[in-house]
Scaffold this motif. Structure first.
Motif, short mmCIF file in Angstrom:
data_model
loop_
_atom_site.label_atom_id
_atom_site.label_comp_id
_atom_site.label_asym_id
_atom_site.label_seq_id
_atom_site.Cartn_x
_atom_site.Cartn_y
_atom_site.Cartn_z
N MET A 1 0.76 -1.29 -0.22
CA MET A 1 0.01 0.02 -0.10
C MET A 1 0.86 1.57 0.00
SD MET A 1 -2.32 1.12 2.73
CE MET A 1 -3.41 -0.24 3.03
N PRO A 2 0.48 2.30 -0.69
CA PRO A 2 1.22 3.36 -0.64
C PRO A 2 0.77 4.61 0.26
CG PRO A 2 -0.38 3.57 -2.60
CD PRO A 2 0.08 2.07 -1.89
N THR A 3 2.20 4.99 0.82
CA THR A 3 2.44 5.49 1.69
C THR A 3 2.97 6.96 1.72
OG1 THR A 3 2.06 3.39 3.25
CG2 THR A 3 2.80 5.07 4.68
N TRP A 4 2.54 7.88 2.12
CA TRP A 4 3.24 9.61 2.18
C TRP A 4 3.05 10.05 3.21
CZ3 TRP A 4 -0.59 8.21 -1.43
CH2 TRP A 4 0.26 7.96 -2.82
N THR A 5 4.44 10.35 4.17
CA THR A 5 4.40 10.94 4.93
C THR A 5 4.72 12.57 4.97
OG1 THR A 5 5.08 8.46 6.41
CG2 THR A 5 5.16 10.50 7.38
N LEU A 6 4.22 13.67 5.40
CA LEU A 6 5.08 14.66 5.27
C LEU A 6 4.99 15.42 7.00
CD1 LEU A 6 2.07 16.36 3.53
CD2 LEU A 6 4.15 15.74 2.52
N HIS A 7 7.23 15.91 6.66
CA HIS A 7 7.55 16.42 8.06
C HIS A 7 7.60 17.43 7.61
CE1 HIS A 7 8.03 12.65 9.70
NE2 HIS A 7 9.01 11.18 8.11
N THR A 8 7.33 18.47 8.98
CA THR A 8 7.53 20.02 8.82
C THR A 8 7.54 20.41 10.53
OG1 THR A 8 6.55 22.11 8.24
CG2 THR A 8 5.02 21.12 9.13
N GLU A 9 8.43 21.79 10.21
CA GLU A 9 9.03 21.86 11.65
C GLU A 9 8.65 23.00 11.56
OE1 GLU A 9 12.35 18.66 13.45
OE2 GLU A 9 13.38 20.98 13.02
N PHE A 10 9.02 24.15 12.77
CA PHE A 10 8.34 25.24 12.45
C PHE A 10 8.59 25.66 14.71
CE2 PHE A 10 3.83 23.78 13.17
CZ PHE A 10 3.52 24.42 14.46
N LYS A 11 8.90 26.80 14.91
CA LYS A 11 9.35 27.51 15.93
C LYS A 11 8.18 29.08 16.19
CE LYS A 11 13.66 26.58 15.95
NZ LYS A 11 14.83 26.70 16.88
N PHE A 12 8.03 28.62 17.36
CA PHE A 12 7.50 30.27 18.29
C PHE A 12 7.42 30.58 19.18
CE2 PHE A 12 4.40 26.72 19.04
CZ PHE A 12 3.72 27.25 20.20
N ASP A 13 7.32 31.76 19.40
CA ASP A 13 8.23 32.19 20.96
C ASP A 13 6.80 32.29 21.45
OD1 ASP A 13 10.64 32.43 20.80
OD2 ASP A 13 10.32 33.69 18.94
N ALA A 14 6.48 32.11 23.26
CA ALA A 14 5.41 32.52 23.33
C ALA A 14 5.44 32.40 25.24
CB ALA A 14 4.32 31.63 23.48
N ALA A 15 5.21 33.81 26.03
CA ALA A 15 5.20 33.05 27.46
C ALA A 15 4.01 32.11 28.02
CB ALA A 15 4.89 34.70 27.79
N HIS A 16 3.86 32.25 28.94
CA HIS A 16 3.13 31.17 29.44
C HIS A 16 2.77 31.21 30.95
CE1 HIS A 16 4.59 26.57 30.37
NE2 HIS A 16 5.49 28.09 29.75
#
Length: 129
Positions: A1-16
């Motif tokens: 069975m065909p399979t595709w896996t996307l990968h992405t990374e990102f950053k964000f700055d936040a307080a908590h």
């Protein structure tokens, strides 16, 4: 069975702060969060940006949380004001996952990884792995 896996990374700055936490994390502080999202599918789909079924999903839909807080994301926000759950790394990952699922086709398996620091991270999926 065909399979595709996307990968992405990102950053964000936040307080908590973690409400009720007995320690320094109970006080307001900030992080540069790093997020990795993998999206796995056995079929390709259209998106609101591409009408033909030629992608798992659009990277734009996976990266919504990196947007400025005034545009619906988390960058430069106070997370306690943006999400209705405790702001632990676990709950942030779960929240990003649940909100991302609403933006993509239903046949995609997601895994969200959130780094709070370079040495501390959590993975969340709703699949039994």
């Amino acid at each position: 069975m065909p399979t595709w896996t996307l990968h992405t990374e990102f950053k964000f700055d936040a307080a908590h702060f973690i409400d009720g936490y007995d320690g320094k994390c109970g006080r307001m502080h900030g992080h540069t969060y790093k997020v990795h999202i993998s999206a796995k599918s056995h079929e390709l789909n259209p998106s609101k940006y591409l009408k033909s079924a030629d992608m798992v999903c659009d990277f734009k839909e996976l990266k919504w949380a990196a947007s400025d807080s005034k545009k619906g994301g988390f960058d430069h926000s106070v997370l306690n004001e943006e999400i209705p759950v405790a702001t632990t790394a676990e709950r942030i990952a779960e929240y990003i996952h649940k909100e991302t699922v609403k933006r993509i086709p239903g046949n995609i398996e997601l895994k969200v990884t959130v780094w709070e620091t370079d040495t501390s991270w959590v993975e969340y999926t709703d699949q039994d792995v």
